[in-house]
Design a protein around this motif. Sequence first.
Motif: not given
Length: 260
Positions: A172-179, A195-207
């Motif tokens: 997983t590649l995870l980005t977290r923006l805190a405001e 939060i944006t989580a990108q799966s390295k397995i199937d590139n699916q993005i969860t936001e």
Amino acid sequence: MSEETFQRYSAYYDLLYRDKDYETEADSVARALRAANPNTHSVLEFGSGTGRHGRLLAEHGFDVFGIERSQTMVTTARSFTDDSAVGRESGIFDCVQGDIQTTTLNRPFHAVLALFHVVSYQTTDADVDRTFANAARHLSADGIFFFDVWHGPAVLHERPAVREKRVEDATTLLTRLAEPRLDVDRHTVTVRYSITAQSKIDNQITEFQEEHCMRYFFPEEITSFARKTGFNVERSEEFLTAQPPSDRTWGVAYLLRKRT
Ligand SMILES: C[S@@+](CC[C@H](N)C(=O)[O-])C[C@H]1O[C@@H](n2cnc3c(N)ncnc32)[C@H](O)[C@@H]1O
């Protein structure tokens, strides 16, 4: 705090805090517990999360029992519990889902812990009163309550800022923006996490987005909550360094002792 807080965030919690030095923190907490009372053995942990402190403290020989509101966190924590009980010299760690303000276990503990700003998640005076009273209710005579909170003078001096964090593991590649949004009347900071989580397995993005409302405390407030609920404040210092708190100290650890 809304019931939704930590519901989706909790699935990514260990990845977000993979670089947090739980070992050093657990060493420091173990020393503080033994210095306060050499006979400390049973520990109740408020907001035990995924059990990282609890399992390490068990390795230090303590029996730790956690109360944690997020069922996802409890499930993660309990998936490790067999391992933590393995060492012969070790204590044990276990936890249940519950609210630290109201959950009652019918046994006393030598110490209550609330680590990594758990008390700051109790945002109203009534929430804090119930949390402290519940800690007192679970302590044996002379027992101690140890926790770290956001320190008012530093929050007002340094001001919360927008921050972005990127972390990754094998999948997983995870980005977290805190405001953050500061409320000086209520002594709170509401942080909107995107939060944006990108799966390295199937590139699916969860936001998704989640808001966490945190309270900062001034030392005189902690003294007042402590007095009302049957504690004396024995120590307060910067968490880990043990330096005196200043307007640059974001996290302050308090050690309260139950009055006899
Ligand atoms: C920043 S996390 C810290 C978790 C853990 N102590 C650690 O150090 O990794 C705050 C935790 O407190 C829990 N929490 C906050 N308020 C709570 C409450 N009233 N009852 C139970 N758990 C609570 C949250 O669900 C979350 O797991």
